[in-house]
Design an enzyme around this catalytic site. Structure first.
Site, PDB file in Angstrom:
ATOM      1  N   SER A 318      40.754  -8.246  76.096  1.00 10.28           N
ATOM      2  CA  SER A 318      40.335  -7.621  75.486  1.00 10.28           C
ATOM      3  C   SER A 318      38.459  -7.076  74.820  1.00 10.28           C
ATOM      4  CB  SER A 318      40.923  -8.181  74.470  1.00 10.28           C
ATOM      5  OG  SER A 318      40.179  -9.271  74.601  1.00 10.28           O
ATOM      6  N   ASP A 319      38.165  -6.626  73.805  1.00 13.58           N
ATOM      7  CA  ASP A 319      37.355  -7.084  73.149  1.00 13.58           C
ATOM      8  C   ASP A 319      36.731  -8.439  73.058  1.00 13.58           C
ATOM      9  OD1 ASP A 319      34.799  -7.158  72.781  1.00 13.58           O
ATOM     10  OD2 ASP A 319      35.013  -4.968  72.232  1.00 13.58           O
ATOM     11  N   CYS A 320      36.319  -9.184  72.462  1.00 18.82           N
ATOM     12  CA  CYS A 320      36.321 -10.600  71.778  1.00 18.82           C
ATOM     13  C   CYS A 320      36.650 -10.934  70.431  1.00 18.82           C
ATOM     14  CB  CYS A 320      34.877 -11.103  72.712  1.00 18.82           C
ATOM     15  SG  CYS A 320      34.463 -11.724  75.060  1.00 18.82           S
TER      16      CYS A 320
END
Ligand code: NAG
Ligand code: NAG
Ligand code: NAG
Ligand code: NAG
Ligand code: NAG
Ligand code: NAG
Ligand code: NAG
Ligand code: NAG
Length: 800
Positions: A318-320
């Site tokens: 995932s993006d952060c």
């Protein structure tokens, strides 16, 4: 990313502690007794390391090198209990001491050089910097696939060296391959521009440069999960992510409304190429929603497409803090934290950059929202990647890399070369190159005249050094430097006059202006396409009074409407230098003084300023929307006039093309004419009996095979980029004007020629994506166009 750096900062500490522990426990590898910085790195399945932990390595089959990675990963996961498993699902993985499994920090970055943006990588007194190559938008402008791969190789060598020195991880969340759909996008600098095919080819080459172990490519067995990795790369941000923050609409809340046609044709294409042709080992899903669903929670996008259709060998991350964004910002389906982690796990998200998986997965399993089996599957993907990286067994081929392999002379040269290859000559009214004999006193003025940090953009590390423009020009003459503007915002006119005075006296004037991260950046889209503040006035006033020739150099990622300079007879030459990396000043001066003949081409359209008044950034369609008066986007769909088109770029010499083709038609068998698909035509066009067929139904082994002979008719050696486009048959409605299907950069000595051979699959080169998102091949007369319509030939497709 990074959005919530405070959370991940904790992991930096954890990770460092782990590595120290790993190193401490290895007696055999720490031969050096000097600084701890030079101690050799070890690996998980080192027998002596296990012995020192009081464990017997032979009793753990995940360390048995005679088994496949898949079998070993399965064994490792089987030994963990749920509570241990969930602690391995965040970027800061905790490890399992009981099994001798150390901690690991998954988050490192290497967009255009080893970066310290992620907590997995850092610089210090012992490794103070790494080579900072030009930003991707400028490297893309070189249109040189071997350059892109070489840079990937150089970056991964420095990364491996830093890993050995315990200052970097092995998993790098780069490159960014989102298509620049809108000229206002703040992250254009990180990307290879607006054409999905170029973006995809950049991704394939850079990923292969980072990942491939030389000589091992052909060892690729029936099982790609056994293939070794130099470092692991990650194509991001999947998908339809290209609004950062535009007039209050931000990526954490944005819902991209996307037609499947645009999805297939534009947004997914580079990712498909990255996975299928680049064999990337990771894909990152984005913050935004697509048609209401957060990308990280969409099983169709993740499980079905990346993993199923494209057959990813690796993990999806995932993006952060994306899962938190899903819950707190998108408020998706009013999910609880547990609902959200269950949903993303089931969708196929393997690793969470953040703490949601770690904190809430056990609860989600206990509440019956997700099966433990989903976690096991994800963990296996993660460990197979670490095994391919040598994390478990060591990597003898990279063992010797160390400090001497970082910031090498060769890598700094390559960074300079990349900048030179990317620089685009936009205007030359018999001014460039300047002669060092005639231009002894050079006024170097403007807010970028002494650019340093601005040259490396974002997702950078600490560079080896900087060669600013004033330093570069000092190699050719005596430089008088004036800022011209206080900064990029250029809000204070009082700096202009001193620059004018310098220009008045100098033999030649070079103006360095443009944008920087205060105008276009992550989390910051532009609202206009003009130069900020008084920059335009400053440039015109300096040009007006300058004694000698005036050259304007623009540093920017996105296009700028510089029509005023294009038309201004006092400005003899214009160059675009992107954000050119640590050696940018040297590259710019070498080009201005003709030490290098520019051959770069714009990787995106430079629109006129009024383009942004015609459509909102939030409108996703690439095609014009007549009902709303929106024009099309990118060169493929915008037919209006522009400042400089995609693919534009001049040279100090002249090139001419001639063509030789073997065959200009193809007859394809259609099994049953009932399989023909209809297309819309304008009323002047006669509909062919079989307008098109689905690519899937065709035997597509035919190629468009031709040679372009590039002749350098001028008086300087130089490089030319041969751009090959296809245009669909006349009269088909709702399709692209043209599309790039091949390109090659070629060096040609003056007064000589080079032949470039193209062999482009008929279906890949001539397909269109119809309104229902089918990939179809239209029948009829296509054309193949080289460059800006310099030469072209018809190509006929017949069905029988
Ligand atoms: C380690 O385990 C292996 C296999 O289980 C066994 O053969 C060996 O004797 C053990 N060694 C020690 C030192 O206990
Ligand atoms: C492409 O890049 C490579 C660097 O990897 C360079 O050696 C080569 O000359 C470039 N090609 C052209 C035509 O500029
Ligand atoms: C996750 O768990 C850690 C440790 O219990 C806690 O400090 C942190 O606040 C939690 N974070 C979230 C977002 O729940
Ligand atoms: C150029 O910039 C560097 C770094 O910001 C600074 O140290 C140096 O003094 C500047 N040079 C001039 C001539 O202002
Ligand atoms: C403009 O810059 C000059 C020179 O640095 C300074 O004296 C002046 O105060 C500035 N004016 C404004 C409005 O900031
Ligand atoms: C090019 O230079 C000529 C001669 O100086 C001038 O007349 C003409 O206006 C210039 N053209 C542009 C576009 O700057
Ligand atoms: C450009 O496209 C628009 C919208 O599709 C169309 O109305 C217009 O006629 C086109 N203009 C040209 C010059 O082709
Ligand atoms: C360029 O090539 C075309 C055909 O390939 C030829 O007709 C033309 O004369 C050439 N021009 C120059 C300047 O050589």
């Amino acid at each position: 990313m990074p959005q919530f750096t405070t959370i991940t900062f904790i992991f930096l500490t954890l990770c460092t502690a782990t590595i120290a522990k790993l190193d401490h426990s290895s007696s055999s590898s720490s031969s050096s007794s000097s600084s701890s910085s030079t101690k050799k790195y070890t690996y998980v399945c080192d027998a002596s390391r296990y012995a020192s932990l009081g464990l017997n390595v032979s009793s753990f089959s995940f360390c048995d090198a005679s088994l496949t990675y898949e079998e070993r990963a399965k064994d490792l996961v089987k030994r963990m209990v749920l509570h241990e498993k969930v602690r391995q699902l965040g970027n800061g993985a905790y490890g399992v001491p009981r099994l001798g499994l150390p901690k690991y920090e998954w988050w490192s970055e290497a967009l255009h050089g080893v970066s310290n943006v992620g907590p997995g990588t850092f610089f210090d007194h012992f490794v103070p910097g790494a080579t900072s190559f030009p930003t991707v938008i400028l490297m893309a402008a070189a249109f040189n696939e071997s350059l892109w791969k070489s840079i990937g190789q150089a970056v991964s060598t420095e990364a491996r060296a830093m890993y050995n020195l315990r200052r970097a991880g092995l998993t790098f969340w780069s490159p960014n391959i989102n298509v620049v759909r809108d000229p206002r996008w703040g992250r254009a600098l990180e990307t290879p521009g607006e054409d999905p095919f170029v973006v995809g080819r950049y991704a394939v080459n850079y990923v292969r440069g980072l990942q491939d172990v030389e000589g091992a490519d052909h060892r690729r067995t029936a099982d790609p999960n056994q293939r070794p990795l130099k470092v692991s790369s990650c194509c991001k941000h999947y998908a339809a992510y290209d609004v950062d923050d535009w007039l209050g609409v931000d990526r954490l809340h944005f819902d991209a409304r996307v037609r499947q046609q645009d999805m297939e044709e534009t947004f997914l294409r580079p990712f498909e190429m990255c996975v299928k042709d680049g064999d990337v080992s990771s894909v990152m899903c984005s913050y935004n929603r697509v048609d209401g669903i957060p990308t990280c929670a969409d099983p169709n996008l993740l499980k079905d497409t990346i993993r199923g259709e494209w057959d990813l060998h690796g993990y999806i991350v995932s993006d952060c803090d994306s899962i938190q964004v899903m819950v707190d910002d998108h408020k998706f389906l009013d999910d609880t934290n547990e609902d959200a982690v269950a949903r993303t796990l089931k969708a196929g998200l393997d690793l969470d950059c953040g703490v949601y998986y770690t904190n809430f997965t056990a609860g989600a399993v206990a509440a019956g929202k997700v099966r433990e089996r989903e976690i096991d599957t994800s963990l296996k993907y993660l460990y197979i990647v670490l095994m391919r990286l040598g994390f478990f067994d060591g990597s003898p081929e990279f063992k010797s890399l160390g400090k001497d392999d970082i910031c090498t002379k060769a890598n700094i040269e390559l960074a300079t070369q990349a900048a030179k290859e990317g620089i685009v000559l936009l205007k030359n009214n018999r001014t460039l190159p300047l002669s060092p004999h005639q231009a002894r006193n050079i006024a170097v003025v403007g807010p970028h005249a002494n650019a340093t940090e601005a040259m490396i953009g974002n997702y950078a590390g600490v560079p080896c050094r900087y060669t600013a423009p004033i330093d570069g020009f000092s190699r050719y003459g005596v430089v008088t430097y004036k800022e011209g503007c206080g900064d990029i915002a250029c809000k204070n006119e009082s700096f202009i006059f001193p620059a004018m005075k310098a220009a008045k006296r100098a033999d030649a004037t070079v103006i360095l202006a443009g944008l920087d991260l205060s105008v276009e950046a992550e989390g910051l889209d532009r609202t206009d396409l003009v130069l900020p503040g008084y920059q335009t006035q400053f440039i015109n006033q300096v040009a007006e009074v300058a004694k000698g020739p005036v050259v304007l150099v623009i540093l920017s990622a996105g296009g700028v409407d510089i029509s005023f300079a294009k038309e201004n007879p006092n400005i003899g030459g214009i160059l675009w230098a992107g954000y050119p990396g640590e050696e940018g000043g040297r590259a710019i001066a070498d080009v201005v003084f003709g030490h290098y003949n520019p051959g770069g081409r714009l990787p995106l359209t430079w629109h006129k300023a009024n383009y942004v008044d015609m459509l909102p950034m939030t409108s996703m369609p690439l095609r014009p929307v007549p009902s709303l008066g929106y024009p099309g986007r990118t060169y493929k769909f915008f037919n209006g006039s522009v400042v400089y088109p995609f693919g534009y770029g001049l040279s100090y010499t002249r090139f001419n093309y001639s063509l030789s083709t073997a065959k200009r038609f193809v007859d394809l068998k259609v099994e049953n004419l009932d399989y023909c698909r209809d297309l819309s035509y304008n009323h002047n066009t006669k509909r062919p009996p079989c307008p098109a067929t689905s690519i899937d139904d065709l035997d597509c082994r035919h190629d468009i095979d031709f040679e372009v002979e590039v002749t350098n008719t001028g008086h300087r050696d130089g490089s030319d980029v041969v751009l090959v486009y296809s245009k669909p048959p006349h009269g088909i409605l709702g399709t692209h004007i043209k599309q790039l299907i091949g390109f090659e950069r070629v060096f040609v000595r003056k007064q000589s020629s080079q032949k470039v051979h193209f062999k482009i699959n008929v279906c890949k080169g001539l397909e269109i994506v119809d309104y229902a998102a089918n990939h179809v091949l239209p029948s009829g007369g296509h054309s193949i166009v080289i460059g800006d319509d310099v030469v072209s030939f018809p190509f006929q497709v017949n069905f029988s």
